[in-house]
Design a protein around this motif. Structure first.
Motif, PDB file in Angstrom:
ATOM      1  N   GLN A 213      18.615  -0.267 -44.573  1.00 51.79           N
ATOM      2  CA  GLN A 213      18.057  -0.196 -43.883  1.00 51.79           C
ATOM      3  C   GLN A 213      17.252  -1.605 -43.703  1.00 51.79           C
ATOM      4  O   GLN A 213      16.000  -2.140 -43.341  1.00 51.79           O
ATOM      5  N   TYR A 214      18.020  -2.823 -43.720  1.00 54.21           N
ATOM      6  CA  TYR A 214      17.583  -4.368 -44.243  1.00 54.21           C
ATOM      7  C   TYR A 214      18.962  -4.559 -42.889  1.00 54.21           C
ATOM      8  O   TYR A 214      20.085  -4.822 -42.518  1.00 54.21           O
ATOM      9  N   GLU A 215      18.761  -6.238 -43.002  1.00 53.52           N
ATOM     10  CA  GLU A 215      20.055  -6.635 -41.967  1.00 53.52           C
ATOM     11  C   GLU A 215      20.870  -7.478 -42.988  1.00 53.52           C
ATOM     12  O   GLU A 215      20.449  -7.836 -44.863  1.00 53.52           O
ATOM     13  N   LEU A 216      22.475  -6.861 -42.802  1.00 57.05           N
ATOM     14  CA  LEU A 216      23.505  -7.047 -43.741  1.00 57.05           C
ATOM     15  C   LEU A 216      23.107  -8.930 -43.125  1.00 57.05           C
ATOM     16  O   LEU A 216      23.360  -9.915 -41.954  1.00 57.05           O
ATOM     17  N   PHE A 217      23.924  -9.451 -44.365  1.00 56.10           N
ATOM     18  CA  PHE A 217      24.651 -10.801 -43.535  1.00 56.10           C
ATOM     19  C   PHE A 217      25.707 -11.470 -44.301  1.00 56.10           C
ATOM     20  O   PHE A 217      27.036 -10.841 -44.728  1.00 56.10           O
ATOM     21  N   VAL A 218      25.894 -12.302 -43.403  1.00 53.27           N
ATOM     22  CA  VAL A 218      28.344 -12.269 -43.291  1.00 53.27           C
ATOM     23  C   VAL A 218      28.578 -13.491 -44.646  1.00 53.27           C
ATOM     24  O   VAL A 218      27.707 -14.658 -43.777  1.00 53.27           O
ATOM     25  N   GLU A 219      29.180 -13.085 -45.631  1.00 55.47           N
ATOM     26  CA  GLU A 219      29.161 -13.466 -46.695  1.00 55.47           C
ATOM     27  C   GLU A 219      30.839 -14.803 -46.018  1.00 55.47           C
ATOM     28  O   GLU A 219      30.943 -16.262 -46.499  1.00 55.47           O
ATOM     29  N   PHE A 220      32.009 -14.403 -45.821  1.00 57.39           N
ATOM     30  CA  PHE A 220      32.867 -15.226 -45.281  1.00 57.39           C
ATOM     31  C   PHE A 220      33.190 -14.238 -44.219  1.00 57.39           C
ATOM     32  O   PHE A 220      33.584 -13.275 -43.439  1.00 57.39           O
ATOM     33  N   THR A 221      34.268 -14.570 -42.676  1.00 54.80           N
ATOM     34  CA  THR A 221      34.638 -14.652 -41.896  1.00 54.80           C
ATOM     35  C   THR A 221      35.946 -15.504 -41.761  1.00 54.80           C
ATOM     36  O   THR A 221      36.088 -16.682 -42.436  1.00 54.80           O
TER      37      THR A 221
ATOM     38  N   ARG B 174      23.819  -8.263 -48.797  1.00 55.05           N
ATOM     39  CA  ARG B 174      22.730  -8.281 -49.121  1.00 55.05           C
ATOM     40  C   ARG B 174      21.835  -9.427 -49.068  1.00 55.05           C
ATOM     41  O   ARG B 174      19.789  -9.343 -49.267  1.00 55.05           O
ATOM     42  N   ASP B 175      22.549 -10.859 -50.032  1.00 61.65           N
ATOM     43  CA  ASP B 175      21.777 -11.189 -50.924  1.00 61.65           C
ATOM     44  C   ASP B 175      21.786 -12.186 -49.625  1.00 61.65           C
ATOM     45  O   ASP B 175      22.748 -12.823 -49.156  1.00 61.65           O
ATOM     46  N   ALA B 176      20.537 -12.751 -48.899  1.00 60.28           N
ATOM     47  CA  ALA B 176      20.589 -13.988 -48.190  1.00 60.28           C
ATOM     48  C   ALA B 176      21.003 -15.286 -48.360  1.00 60.28           C
ATOM     49  O   ALA B 176      21.473 -16.140 -47.741  1.00 60.28           O
ATOM     50  N   SER B 177      21.247 -15.423 -49.403  1.00 59.74           N
ATOM     51  CA  SER B 177      21.614 -17.199 -50.187  1.00 59.74           C
ATOM     52  C   SER B 177      23.105 -16.552 -49.787  1.00 59.74           C
ATOM     53  O   SER B 177      23.748 -17.866 -49.989  1.00 59.74           O
ATOM     54  N   TYR B 178      23.427 -15.734 -49.564  1.00 62.37           N
ATOM     55  CA  TYR B 178      25.315 -15.896 -49.418  1.00 62.37           C
ATOM     56  C   TYR B 178      25.570 -15.971 -48.253  1.00 62.37           C
ATOM     57  O   TYR B 178      26.798 -15.804 -47.658  1.00 62.37           O
ATOM     58  N   ASP B 179      24.261 -15.799 -46.986  1.00 59.38           N
ATOM     59  CA  ASP B 179      24.826 -16.474 -45.803  1.00 59.38           C
ATOM     60  C   ASP B 179      25.766 -17.509 -45.324  1.00 59.38           C
ATOM     61  O   ASP B 179      24.922 -18.530 -45.473  1.00 59.38           O
ATOM     62  N   GLU B 180      27.064 -16.989 -44.940  1.00 63.08           N
ATOM     63  CA  GLU B 180      27.462 -18.099 -44.504  1.00 63.08           C
ATOM     64  C   GLU B 180      26.881 -19.402 -43.069  1.00 63.08           C
ATOM     65  O   GLU B 180      28.255 -19.927 -42.308  1.00 63.08           O
ATOM     66  N   ASP B 181      26.315 -18.312 -42.434  1.00 64.70           N
ATOM     67  CA  ASP B 181      25.575 -18.855 -40.748  1.00 64.70           C
ATOM     68  C   ASP B 181      25.034 -20.342 -41.150  1.00 64.70           C
ATOM     69  O   ASP B 181      25.546 -21.197 -40.436  1.00 64.70           O
ATOM     70  N   PRO B 182      24.238 -20.378 -41.962  1.00 60.99           N
ATOM     71  CA  PRO B 182      23.216 -21.365 -42.294  1.00 60.99           C
ATOM     72  C   PRO B 182      24.396 -22.539 -42.180  1.00 60.99           C
ATOM     73  O   PRO B 182      24.073 -23.791 -42.121  1.00 60.99           O
TER      74      PRO B 182
ATOM     75  N   TYR C 207      32.057 -13.920 -59.352  1.00 63.34           N
ATOM     76  CA  TYR C 207      31.402 -14.976 -58.178  1.00 63.34           C
ATOM     77  C   TYR C 207      31.737 -14.258 -56.835  1.00 63.34           C
ATOM     78  O   TYR C 207      31.380 -14.792 -56.081  1.00 63.34           O
ATOM     79  N   LEU C 208      32.354 -12.938 -56.849  1.00 62.49           N
ATOM     80  CA  LEU C 208      32.025 -11.703 -56.173  1.00 62.49           C
ATOM     81  C   LEU C 208      31.474 -10.707 -56.155  1.00 62.49           C
ATOM     82  O   LEU C 208      31.104  -9.889 -54.641  1.00 62.49           O
ATOM     83  N   LYS C 209      30.716 -11.094 -57.067  1.00 61.75           N
ATOM     84  CA  LYS C 209      29.546  -9.561 -57.087  1.00 61.75           C
ATOM     85  C   LYS C 209      28.496 -10.082 -55.888  1.00 61.75           C
ATOM     86  O   LYS C 209      27.956  -8.433 -55.255  1.00 61.75           O
ATOM     87  N   GLN C 210      28.571 -10.715 -54.998  1.00 62.80           N
ATOM     88  CA  GLN C 210      27.048 -10.348 -53.703  1.00 62.80           C
ATOM     89  C   GLN C 210      28.035  -9.941 -52.958  1.00 62.80           C
ATOM     90  O   GLN C 210      27.501  -9.437 -51.343  1.00 62.80           O
ATOM     91  N   ARG C 211      29.154  -9.394 -52.532  1.00 62.53           N
ATOM     92  CA  ARG C 211      29.596  -8.848 -51.432  1.00 62.53           C
ATOM     93  C   ARG C 211      29.442  -6.790 -52.113  1.00 62.53           C
ATOM     94  O   ARG C 211      29.621  -6.563 -53.014  1.00 62.53           O
ATOM     95  N   ASP C 212      29.012  -7.100 -50.700  1.00 56.57           N
ATOM     96  CA  ASP C 212      28.513  -5.779 -50.844  1.00 56.57           C
ATOM     97  C   ASP C 212      29.817  -4.572 -49.413  1.00 56.57           C
ATOM     98  O   ASP C 212      30.114  -3.238 -49.890  1.00 56.57           O
TER      99      ASP C 212
ATOM    100  N   TRP D 229      32.986  -9.969 -45.208  1.00 58.03           N
ATOM    101  CA  TRP D 229      32.709  -9.498 -46.227  1.00 58.03           C
ATOM    102  C   TRP D 229      31.638  -9.963 -45.687  1.00 58.03           C
ATOM    103  O   TRP D 229      30.429 -10.350 -45.407  1.00 58.03           O
ATOM    104  N   PHE D 230      29.864  -8.655 -46.134  1.00 58.18           N
ATOM    105  CA  PHE D 230      28.783  -8.620 -46.063  1.00 58.18           C
ATOM    106  C   PHE D 230      28.316  -8.697 -47.182  1.00 58.18           C
ATOM    107  O   PHE D 230      28.661  -7.462 -47.919  1.00 58.18           O
TER     108      PHE D 230
END
Length: 404
Positions: A77-85, A177-185, A106-111, A174-175
């Motif tokens: 129900q909210y935006e997912l963030f790309v953690e790794f490509t 939910r945690d914006a702090s792991y977004d790889e884009d910035p 160190y991988l718990k952020q992956r949903d 990997w996607f």
């Protein structure tokens, strides 16, 4: 369709085959030694760091579609963030046992995970079948263009059979939910104006820049001494029938053998490529430049049934001295020649295909490569302001801007 206890989705023919081939070209041109034994990887950050930023552009629409599909299918129900490509290939001997993708602190952020297959089981590699421990479908036979998506937790514990032949290539995301792991910035911040510059006719602005030689030496535990193993860039060229010849004179090869700095310098400098005792005289600026040309030729020109007219490549026979130097260089960069051939032996049939290698077509490919990269470079330059404003990487409708 998967049951609710094991949420997963199989998408057949999600990627067109020509796009799979393009991503395969990018990976084989740019990959480094990977994170697991007998695995090679090409991350977006690596492409940017090695002056290959334009090559991220074919991947961007795929990322966007996969994220949208994950949000839709898994009911986010909210935006997912790309953690790794990353483009990832597994070669002979690579495998992994039962695990979930979030099985380390160190991988718990992956949903959620998405694995896009870029080549085919049996035709391109043996082994490498994907198995889920519970639920249906249980076994996934990789086919080019297919995608599997699944939760990264213990509801989808899985394994991958050992690769016994060839190279299994995927685009993996990997996607979180945690914006702090977004790889884009992080990726956007590394796309500096100096890297992009102004798109012009200067060829050097598009030339890949090699990273540390340690990143390309296999096995990686030999990268400090270089006493055994091989450089994967030279290995890929070798199994395709190409040799390298540096433009600078080599007077003290024994010193080069003992110095990683000199190894890097040699591969980072201008060189020529040779094939079957013939030298292609226009020089390439470094080993990555040469490898990218060869892989581009294989992708776009190797299956042409007719000769491209209008090119006049300067091809000369190699001398005895040049042949001796080429052999000496093999002893430096391909210390374990059999290991290189065993890893990349899926490329060997190229030597025996119905077509005959043609230097005119290769010369045409060199010119076409520049047009290809310039087009992607323009797309990137036009996208970047939007990315910087939003701190997110996404597709932008550009209208006729690319026609200039």
């Amino acid at each position: 369709m998967a049951d609710s206890e094991h949420p997963r989705l199989i998408l057949h023919n999600f990627l067109p085959l020509d796009l799979c081939k393009e991503l395969e070209f990018i990976h084989k041109s740019c990959c480094t030694v990977g994170y697991r034994p007998n695995v090679f990887s090409t991350t977006l950050s690596h492409l940017i760091a090695t002056n290959c930023a334009p090559l991220i552009m074919p991947i961007i629409p795929i990322r966007e579609k996969l994220r949208e599909k994950a949000e839709e299918y898994f009911g986010c129900q909210y935006e997912l963030f790309v953690e790794f490509t990353g483009l990832i290939s597994w070669c002979r001997g690579a495998s992994i046992g039962w695990h979930s993708d979030d099985n380390r602190p160190y991988l718990k952020q992956r949903d959620f995970a998405a694995v896009c297959y870029l080549n085919c089981y049996d035709a391109d590699f043996k082994g490498g079948i994907f198995h889920f421990k519970d639920g249906e479908p249980a076994d996934i036979v990789p086919m080019a263009g297919d995608v599997i998506m699944y939760t990264a937790d213990d509801r989808n514990i899985h394994s991958v059979d050992e690769i016994t032949e060839g190279e299994r290539i995927t685009l993996t995301l990997w996607f979180s939910r945690d914006a702090s792991y977004d790889e884009d910035p992080k990726l956007i911040s590394s796309l500096s104006p100096d890297l992009l510059g102004v798109v012009d006719s200067k060829l050097h602005s598009f030339i890949p820049v090699p990273g540390s030689i340690n990143m390309y030496w296999f096995p990686p535990d030999e990268a400090s001494s270089f006493l055994s193993g091989f450089d994967i860039r030279c290995g890929r060229l070798h199994v395709l029938g190409f040799d390298i010849y540096p433009c600078q004179e080599i007077y003290h090869l024994s010193a080069i053998i003992d110095s990683s700095y000199n190894l890097l310098e040699l591969l980072s400098g201008p060189l020529l490529i040779a094939r079957e005792s013939k030298m292609f005289e226009p020089q390439f600026l470094n080993i990555m430049h040469a490898l990218q040309m060869v892989q581009f030729y294989l992708w776009r020109f190797s299956n042409l049934k007719t000769k491209v007219e209008g090119t006049s490549p300067n091809i000369t026979p190699t001398s005895q001295t040049q042949n001796a130097e080429i052999d000496r260089l093999k002893s430096v960069f391909l210390k374990d020649l059999q290991l290189a051939e065993r890893f990349f032996d899926h490329s060997k049939p190229i030597k025996d295909m119905e077509y005959e290698f043609d230097w005119d077509n290769f010369s045409a490919a060199v010119l076409e490569w520049e047009c290809y990269v310039v087009k992607l470079q323009k797309e990137l330059v036009l996208h970047l302001p939007h990315w910087k404003t939003n701190q997110s990487i996404f597709c932008v409708t550009l209208g006729g801007d690319l026609e200039d």
